[in-house]
Design a protein around this motif. Sequence first.
Motif, mmCIF file in Angstrom:
data_model
loop_
_atom_site.group_PDB
_atom_site.id
_atom_site.type_symbol
_atom_site.label_atom_id
_atom_site.label_comp_id
_atom_site.label_asym_id
_atom_site.label_seq_id
_atom_site.Cartn_x
_atom_site.Cartn_y
_atom_site.Cartn_z
ATOM 1 N N ARG A 116 50.613 29.890 9.804
ATOM 2 C CA ARG A 116 51.694 28.315 8.592
ATOM 3 C C ARG A 116 51.476 26.963 9.020
ATOM 4 O O ARG A 116 52.442 26.550 9.103
ATOM 5 N N ASP A 117 50.137 26.765 9.683
ATOM 6 C CA ASP A 117 49.524 25.322 10.207
ATOM 7 C C ASP A 117 48.792 25.178 10.493
ATOM 8 O O ASP A 117 47.561 25.967 10.516
ATOM 9 N N ASN A 118 48.311 24.027 9.246
ATOM 10 C CA ASN A 118 47.235 23.823 9.545
ATOM 11 C C ASN A 118 46.198 23.501 10.511
ATOM 12 O O ASN A 118 44.781 24.243 10.771
ATOM 13 N N GLU A 119 46.546 22.864 11.966
ATOM 14 C CA GLU A 119 45.637 22.687 13.158
ATOM 15 C C GLU A 119 45.631 23.692 13.413
ATOM 16 O O GLU A 119 44.608 24.601 14.290
ATOM 17 N N ALA A 120 46.610 24.522 13.578
ATOM 18 C CA ALA A 120 46.279 25.556 14.054
ATOM 19 C C ALA A 120 46.127 26.935 13.425
ATOM 20 O O ALA A 120 45.054 27.829 14.037
ATOM 21 N N ALA A 121 45.485 27.046 12.656
ATOM 22 C CA ALA A 121 44.835 27.942 11.839
ATOM 23 C C ALA A 121 43.033 26.931 11.667
ATOM 24 O O ALA A 121 42.625 28.025 12.364
ATOM 25 N N LYS A 122 43.018 25.580 12.211
ATOM 26 C CA LYS A 122 41.979 25.608 12.400
ATOM 27 C C LYS A 122 41.631 25.690 13.695
ATOM 28 O O LYS A 122 40.168 26.622 14.108
ATOM 29 N N ASP A 123 42.686 25.599 14.716
ATOM 30 C CA ASP A 123 41.839 26.416 16.653
ATOM 31 C C ASP A 123 41.653 27.818 15.731
ATOM 32 O O ASP A 123 40.773 28.099 16.875
ATOM 33 N N LEU A 124 42.290 28.416 14.967
ATOM 34 C CA LEU A 124 42.611 30.268 15.453
ATOM 35 C C LEU A 124 40.986 30.706 14.412
ATOM 36 O O LEU A 124 40.397 31.705 15.805
ATOM 37 N N PHE A 125 40.064 29.671 13.836
ATOM 38 C CA PHE A 125 39.216 29.697 12.891
ATOM 39 C C PHE A 125 38.083 29.499 14.090
ATOM 40 O O PHE A 125 37.410 30.906 14.349
ATOM 41 N N GLN A 126 38.516 28.825 15.068
ATOM 42 C CA GLN A 126 37.084 28.224 15.965
ATOM 43 C C GLN A 126 37.227 29.590 17.311
ATOM 44 O O GLN A 126 35.821 29.881 17.843
ATOM 45 N N GLU A 127 38.375 30.116 17.394
ATOM 46 C CA GLU A 127 38.130 30.852 18.682
ATOM 47 C C GLU A 127 37.861 32.322 17.843
ATOM 48 O O GLU A 127 36.807 32.533 19.118
ATOM 49 N N THR A 128 38.815 32.303 16.555
ATOM 50 C CA THR A 128 37.446 33.784 16.034
ATOM 51 C C THR A 128 36.290 34.108 16.301
ATOM 52 O O THR A 128 35.313 34.752 16.626
ATOM 53 N N LEU A 129 35.954 32.716 16.201
ATOM 54 C CA LEU A 129 33.830 32.569 15.393
ATOM 55 C C LEU A 129 33.347 32.373 17.103
ATOM 56 O O LEU A 129 32.198 32.730 17.344
ATOM 57 N N TYR A 130 33.811 32.143 17.798
ATOM 58 C CA TYR A 130 33.307 31.266 19.288
ATOM 59 C C TYR A 130 33.741 33.052 19.965
ATOM 60 O O TYR A 130 32.406 33.556 20.306
ATOM 61 N N ARG A 131 34.655 33.883 19.786
ATOM 62 C CA ARG A 131 33.958 34.740 20.575
ATOM 63 C C ARG A 131 33.161 36.208 20.281
ATOM 64 O O ARG A 131 33.459 36.745 20.182
ATOM 65 N N ALA A 132 33.695 36.185 18.334
ATOM 66 C CA ALA A 132 32.229 36.372 17.980
ATOM 67 C C ALA A 132 31.221 36.307 18.422
ATOM 68 O O ALA A 132 30.298 37.599 18.844
ATOM 69 N N LEU A 133 30.867 35.620 18.633
ATOM 70 C CA LEU A 133 29.796 34.596 19.006
ATOM 71 C C LEU A 133 29.384 35.239 20.392
ATOM 72 O O LEU A 133 28.166 36.212 20.729
#
Length: 166
Positions: free
Chosen positions: A26-43
């Motif tokens: 429910r926060d744009n900046e936190a959502a971006k961080d979560l998205f990036q962290e997810t992609l990083y962990r997937a890689l």
Amino acid sequence: MSTIEFNQMLLNNAEFLKPFAATLTRDNEAAKDLFQETLYRALANRDKYNVGTNIKAWLYTIMRNIFINNYRRRSKQSVVFDNTPNDFLLNLNQGAVKNEAIANINMKEVQEAIFNLPEIFKNPFLLYYDGFKYHEIAEILNEPLGTIKSRIHFARKLLKTHIERF
């Protein structure tokens, strides 16, 4: 599966994570961080991906777990926001001397103001001041809980008017 194939599959299936991240945080900046962290962990954990399984479900699980772990970590931390102005730091070098005589006089004035309260307010307030809970005071004085709360509230208001300089 080669690294290039995995990266391509990851990029093709990552867009659905953005709205899910926004829903979770429910926060744009936190959502971006979560998205990036997810992609990083997937890689970083591509060797744990089983070829042929649903990549979206795998990414969704990674994101959900990151969010839950971050939430648990934040809930264990106690965060205090200090929004008070820091004007008092301007004269920080000035020393304050504790004067017990003034403190004793002030305490005597407070006690005198308490004992000058009407009996209807003084008794519940003194019990509250001694550390009793509202429901305990109500049982001791055989009064309804709401009555006790309002009497203590009015006792505080009366004390505040009698002792204006505190």
